[in-house]
Write an enzyme that holds these catalytic residues in place. Sequence first.
Site, PDB file in Angstrom:
ATOM      1  N   SER A  31       0.853  -1.193   0.000  1.00  0.00           N
ATOM      2  CA  SER A  31       0.000   0.000   0.000  1.00  0.00           C
ATOM      3  C   SER A  31       0.882   1.234   0.000  1.00  0.00           C
ATOM      4  CB  SER A  31      -0.879  -0.003   1.261  1.00  0.00           C
ATOM      5  OG  SER A  31      -1.517   1.236   1.452  1.00  0.00           O
ATOM      6  N   TYR A  45      -1.948  -0.114  10.771  1.00  0.00           N
ATOM      7  CA  TYR A  45      -2.040  -0.586   9.387  1.00  0.00           C
ATOM      8  C   TYR A  45      -0.754  -0.258   8.641  1.00  0.00           C
ATOM      9  CZ  TYR A  45      -3.712  -0.996   4.569  1.00  0.00           C
ATOM     10  OH  TYR A  45      -3.848  -1.333   3.244  1.00  0.00           O
TER      11      TYR A  45
END
Length: 245
Positions: free
Chosen positions: A139, A152
Amino acid sequence: MNTTLQGKVVLVTGASSGIGEATALALSAEGARVAVGARRADRLESLARKAPGEVLTLDLDVTDQESVRAAVASTVERFGALDVLVNNAGLMLSGPIADADTTEWTRMVETNLLGSMYTVHAALPHLLEGRGTVVQISSTSGRIVHAGGGVYAATKFGITAFSEALRQEVTTQGVRVVIVEPGFVATELVSHITDPDRREMARRLGASMRTLQPEDIANAVVYAIGQPEHVAVNEILVRPTDQTM
């Protein structure tokens, strides 16, 4: 069609929706033989019906090492090899650190980071034998951290660190390691967020731009895997044109 992918055996984790599903379908369209795994195994039958090529569906929980080893073994038993691993399974449970439900931290670390590691570990003997490829779906949060996304992001930074160490260990043995870092993609990932303020913030962010589609990331994966064996595309960052961060 990229003839480099014809007949290759690929295992895709987290394939029940979004990027994983789109990647499995794209690779099948390129002539690969694809094994798809997910906890929501019922959804995989629909994927298999849509795929133009041969697909093996697997009930797979990447947080369970026995489940991971069984999925790899089933793939090799069915197709006789494993050439490519696409590590896609992931959770995004964003929220502030103060007053957090730390069980959500555990779920993200176990799924995003440890699950990725477990799957690489199980697949690596076969990838080394066949001079294969590992694709790690990460990501932009593996590069840039925002308030509310600390854990995250920590899992995605961890994937980057693990992948670079892996690359250095196996590249001279012909195994390629690819990190794909998507920006904002229109998937179910935002719906995982339990904090209502963060979920609404993510919804508004998505509505403010022309978001990527899962197929856009699938195309990046196909591109990287489809390169000649002497070409290693180690990192691909894909953002929506409208995304500034």
